[in-house]
Design a protein around this motif. Sequence first.
Motif, PDB file in Angstrom:
ATOM      1  N   LEU A 107      -6.422   5.775   9.851  1.00 16.44           N
ATOM      2  CA  LEU A 107      -5.106   5.224  10.178  1.00 16.44           C
ATOM      3  C   LEU A 107      -4.444   4.537   8.994  1.00 16.44           C
ATOM      4  O   LEU A 107      -3.341   3.981   9.143  1.00 16.44           O
ATOM      5  N   PHE A 108      -5.089   4.583   7.825  1.00 18.43           N
ATOM      6  CA  PHE A 108      -4.545   3.883   6.659  1.00 18.43           C
ATOM      7  C   PHE A 108      -3.122   4.346   6.339  1.00 18.43           C
ATOM      8  O   PHE A 108      -2.238   3.521   6.054  1.00 18.43           O
ATOM      9  N   LEU A 109      -2.880   5.645   6.366  1.00 17.15           N
ATOM     10  CA  LEU A 109      -1.527   6.143   6.082  1.00 17.15           C
ATOM     11  C   LEU A 109      -0.510   5.625   7.097  1.00 17.15           C
ATOM     12  O   LEU A 109       0.667   5.457   6.771  1.00 17.15           O
ATOM     13  N   GLY A 110      -0.977   5.357   8.312  1.00 18.67           N
ATOM     14  CA  GLY A 110      -0.072   4.870   9.353  1.00 18.67           C
ATOM     15  C   GLY A 110       0.441   3.468   9.098  1.00 18.67           C
ATOM     16  O   GLY A 110       1.559   3.123   9.520  1.00 18.67           O
ATOM     17  N   ILE A 111      -0.339   2.627   8.409  1.00 24.07           N
ATOM     18  CA  ILE A 111       0.102   1.247   8.162  1.00 24.07           C
ATOM     19  C   ILE A 111       0.843   1.105   6.836  1.00 24.07           C
ATOM     20  O   ILE A 111       1.356   0.036   6.523  1.00 24.07           O
ATOM     21  N   LEU A 112       0.910   2.195   6.065  1.00 23.93           N
ATOM     22  CA  LEU A 112       1.581   2.118   4.762  1.00 23.93           C
ATOM     23  C   LEU A 112       3.057   1.723   4.856  1.00 23.93           C
ATOM     24  O   LEU A 112       3.529   0.942   4.026  1.00 23.93           O
ATOM     25  N   PRO A 113       3.830   2.270   5.827  1.00 24.10           N
ATOM     26  CA  PRO A 113       5.236   1.843   5.893  1.00 24.10           C
ATOM     27  C   PRO A 113       5.392   0.339   6.059  1.00 24.10           C
ATOM     28  O   PRO A 113       6.385  -0.239   5.595  1.00 24.10           O
ATOM     29  N   ILE A 114       4.425  -0.302   6.706  1.00 30.35           N
ATOM     30  CA  ILE A 114       4.497  -1.747   6.929  1.00 30.35           C
ATOM     31  C   ILE A 114       3.933  -2.514   5.734  1.00 30.35           C
ATOM     32  O   ILE A 114       4.479  -3.540   5.317  1.00 30.35           O
ATOM     33  N   ALA A 115       2.834  -2.010   5.162  1.00 31.48           N
ATOM     34  CA  ALA A 115       2.158  -2.715   4.064  1.00 31.48           C
ATOM     35  C   ALA A 115       2.390  -2.037   2.717  1.00 31.48           C
ATOM     36  O   ALA A 115       1.577  -2.143   1.811  1.00 31.48           O
ATOM     37  N   ARG A 116       3.532  -1.337   2.598  1.00 33.44           N
ATOM     38  CA  ARG A 116       3.791  -0.567   1.381  1.00 33.44           C
ATOM     39  C   ARG A 116       3.821  -1.456   0.141  1.00 33.44           C
ATOM     40  O   ARG A 116       3.293  -1.110  -0.903  1.00 33.44           O
ATOM     41  N   ARG A 117       4.466  -2.607   0.247  1.00 28.61           N
ATOM     42  CA  ARG A 117       4.587  -3.493  -0.919  1.00 28.61           C
ATOM     43  C   ARG A 117       3.227  -3.952  -1.422  1.00 28.61           C
ATOM     44  O   ARG A 117       3.018  -4.138  -2.621  1.00 28.61           O
ATOM     45  N   LYS A 118       2.287  -4.086  -0.495  1.00 27.66           N
ATOM     46  CA  LYS A 118       0.974  -4.603  -0.874  1.00 27.66           C
ATOM     47  C   LYS A 118       0.045  -3.507  -1.366  1.00 27.66           C
ATOM     48  O   LYS A 118      -0.681  -3.694  -2.351  1.00 27.66           O
ATOM     49  N   TYR A 119       0.033  -2.353  -0.720  1.00 29.19           N
ATOM     50  CA  TYR A 119      -0.992  -1.335  -0.979  1.00 29.19           C
ATOM     51  C   TYR A 119      -0.505  -0.131  -1.789  1.00 29.19           C
ATOM     52  O   TYR A 119      -1.331   0.610  -2.323  1.00 29.19           O
ATOM     53  N   ALA A 120       0.795   0.099  -1.835  1.00 24.65           N
ATOM     54  CA  ALA A 120       1.289   1.260  -2.574  1.00 24.65           C
ATOM     55  C   ALA A 120       1.781   0.815  -3.958  1.00 24.65           C
ATOM     56  O   ALA A 120       2.415  -0.236  -4.079  1.00 24.65           O
ATOM     57  N   PRO A 121       1.486   1.610  -4.985  1.00 21.92           N
ATOM     58  CA  PRO A 121       0.755   2.881  -4.908  1.00 21.92           C
ATOM     59  C   PRO A 121      -0.741   2.769  -5.190  1.00 21.92           C
ATOM     60  O   PRO A 121      -1.474   3.713  -4.940  1.00 21.92           O
ATOM     61  N   ASP A 122      -1.207   1.627  -5.734  1.00 20.64           N
ATOM     62  CA  ASP A 122      -2.571   1.571  -6.274  1.00 20.64           C
ATOM     63  C   ASP A 122      -3.653   1.875  -5.239  1.00 20.64           C
ATOM     64  O   ASP A 122      -4.523   2.726  -5.465  1.00 20.64           O
ATOM     65  N   LEU A 123      -3.629   1.169  -4.119  1.00 21.47           N
ATOM     66  CA  LEU A 123      -4.679   1.394  -3.127  1.00 21.47           C
ATOM     67  C   LEU A 123      -4.539   2.773  -2.483  1.00 21.47           C
ATOM     68  O   LEU A 123      -5.538   3.394  -2.115  1.00 21.47           O
ATOM     69  N   LEU A 124      -3.322   3.234  -2.365  1.00 21.16           N
ATOM     70  CA  LEU A 124      -3.107   4.595  -1.840  1.00 21.16           C
ATOM     71  C   LEU A 124      -3.748   5.626  -2.770  1.00 21.16           C
ATOM     72  O   LEU A 124      -4.366   6.593  -2.305  1.00 21.16           O
ATOM     73  N   ILE A 125      -3.623   5.424  -4.068  1.00 22.79           N
ATOM     74  CA  ILE A 125      -4.234   6.333  -5.047  1.00 22.79           C
ATOM     75  C   ILE A 125      -5.751   6.313  -4.905  1.00 22.79           C
ATOM     76  O   ILE A 125      -6.411   7.353  -4.952  1.00 22.79           O
ATOM     77  N   VAL A 126      -6.317   5.130  -4.698  1.00 21.15           N
ATOM     78  CA  VAL A 126      -7.771   4.989  -4.574  1.00 21.15           C
ATOM     79  C   VAL A 126      -8.285   5.612  -3.277  1.00 21.15           C
ATOM     80  O   VAL A 126      -9.340   6.266  -3.267  1.00 21.15           O
ATOM     81  N   VAL A 127      -7.541   5.433  -2.200  1.00 22.56           N
ATOM     82  CA  VAL A 127      -7.996   5.873  -0.877  1.00 22.56           C
ATOM     83  C   VAL A 127      -7.657   7.339  -0.588  1.00 22.56           C
ATOM     84  O   VAL A 127      -8.353   8.006   0.189  1.00 22.56           O
TER      85      VAL A 127
END
Length: 581
Positions: A314-334
Motif C-alpha cells: 500500500l506504499f504507493l497508495g499513501i504517496l499522494p498524502i506523504a509525497r513531500r516526506k517520501y518522494a522521491p528518495d524513499l520511493l526510489i528505494v522502495v
Amino acid sequence: MSAMALSEARHRRRPPSSWDRDSSSSSDRYSKEAKAEKNDNEGDRGVLKWVLPMVVLGMMRHMSAASNIIHDCDEVFNYWEPLHYLLYKSGFQTWEYSSEFALRSYLYLFFHALVAGPASLIYNEDKVRVFYAVRLFLGLISTITETVLVIALSRKYGKRMAWYTLAMLCLTSGCFFASTSFLPSTFSMYAVTLSSALFLLEEYALAVSVAAVGVIIGWPFSILVVLPVTVYSLIRGGFKRVFLSGLLTSLSILALSVFADYYCYGRWTSSVFNLLKYNVLGGGESYLYGTEGLTFYLRNGFNNFNFSFVLALLFLGILPIARRKYAPDLLIVVSPMYIWLAFMSLQPHKEERFLYPIYPLICVAATAVIDSLPDLFRDKYAIEDSVIVKIAKGLRPVLLGLILCASHSRTFSILNAYSAPLEIYKHLGYHEDAGTGSVLCVGSEWHRFPSSFFVPSYVSEVRWIDDGFRGLLPFPFNSTLGGTAAAPPYFNNKNKASDEQYLHDIEACTFLVELDLKRPYPARGTDSSKWEILAVVHFLDRELSPAIHRSFFIPYQWQQKNVFGWYKLLRRIHKTDVDQV
C-alpha cells in the motif's frame, strides 16, 4: 537618515490579509514540524545512534545463526557441500558445478572460505562448529548492513521511522530466516540493504559500487533490484564519478570471478555469464524443477511478513498524502519491491528464496505506511490535531506490536516444527564406535540432508537409496576425474536421473536416516530385527497438515492429532551383534 527610512518602511507596511494569515499559519506549522523532526534526530546522536541498533540486530542475528533451519536443499548442495569440499576434499557436487556447465561462482564460496578456512583449522574435526562459524559471519554482515540502513532512515526521516524499521528487521519471520541463509540471494539482500542506505546518506558512488558487488558476487538477476538506486545515483552524484566508481568495481570483481572460476573449473569461463546465458539467452529449463501460479509470491510474502506485507504493497497508495516526506528518495528505494514482485511472478519457476533481495525493502515500505497513518486523517489547515489523528497516532505502536507478535509466533513455530533434520544428524557424533568406513544411507529425505558438516569423519560415505525419486541427484565430487574441474558423464541439465545415483545394496548401510509418517505401508526402519533406533525427533508433516504449515503458529494441541512424523536415526544390526546378545 536610517531612522527616517525605518519610519517610511513601517508606514508602507500593509495589514496582513487572510491569505497572509493562512500562509503564516501554515509556515509556522511547517516550522514546528520541521523543528520537532530535527529535535527527534538530535536525540539519536551519540552512542545510541550506532551502538543500540547494532547490539539489538546482533543479538537477533546471533539467535538466527544458532537456531535457523535450512529452508532449501539448494543451500546445501550448491553452497555448503562445495564449501565442504574446498575445506575437507569431500562433499556433494551438483550438475551446475560440472565444468561442462559452470553455472555457480567459486568467488562466492571463496568469500565465505575466508571464515570457514581458519575455523576448520581451529576446530579441526568438529565440523559442526565450522558450519555455525560461517553462519555467525553471515549474521555479522546482516547486522552491519541493516544497522547502516536504520541510521540512514533515522537521519533522513526521524527516529520513529528508524526504530519501527529496526523492530521489523529483527522480528519479521522473513528477515530472521533469510539473514543467515548461505545463498547468493541473501548476499544480494545484504548489498541491496547497504546500497539503499548509502543512497539515502547521499553516498552515491559507494551505493553503486556496493550494488555492483551484490550483482556479480551474489545474484546477477538482482540487477533489477538495484537499478532505480543506480540510475538516480548516476543523475545526482555526478555521472562521470559515479559511473567510473561502478565500472571499476564491476570490472575488478568480474576479473576476480573469472580467475576463481578458472582456478576451480580448470578452464577459462565466467559463471556469471554462463548463468545469464542459461536463464536468459536460451537453453535453461527451470520449469523442470517445479512451477507455481502468479499468486505464489503474494502468498509467500504474507506468510513471512503477515500484515506488514499488505501495508508494504500500500506504499504507493499513501504517496499522494506523504509525497513531500517520501518522494522521491524513499520511493526510489522502495520501488524495486514492485519491480521484483512483478518480474518474478511472471517466471514459471518460483522459490521462496528468490524474494530475499527485497525483504528489507518490505520492512521499510510497511514502516513508512504505519508512520504516515495519522496523515490520512490530518487537516492541513488545522492548528491542532483532531481526536481521530491522535487515535491514529496511538494505533501505530499497536499495529506494529500485532505484526511483530504474529511474526514471532510463526518464527518459533517453524523452528520447533522443522528443526529435526539438523538435530538428528548431530546424534551421529555419539556413535564413533561404528568404526571408520561406516556408510550413512538416506532415502526420500535426501532433500533435507543438512550437509556434510554434520557427518563425522568416521563416516566414509553418504549414499542415497531409491525411494521413488526420478530426478537427478547430487554425486560426490570425484577427485579421480579432476575434482572441481571434472565434467562427470552422469550429469545432465535435463533433470534426468542417473543409474549410478542410488545404492542398491541396502545391506551396505551402517546408518539410516528416514522420516516415519505413520503411513499405511511400513518404513524400512520398522523392522526391529535389522535396525535399532538411536535417536528420534518429532517433525511436522506438510502433507498431513498443509493448513498448519501455512498458518502463523502451530497450536500445541495439533501435536496430538498425528500431524507430526518422526525423524529417526537407525543403525543396522549385524548377525554377529544378535549372536552376542
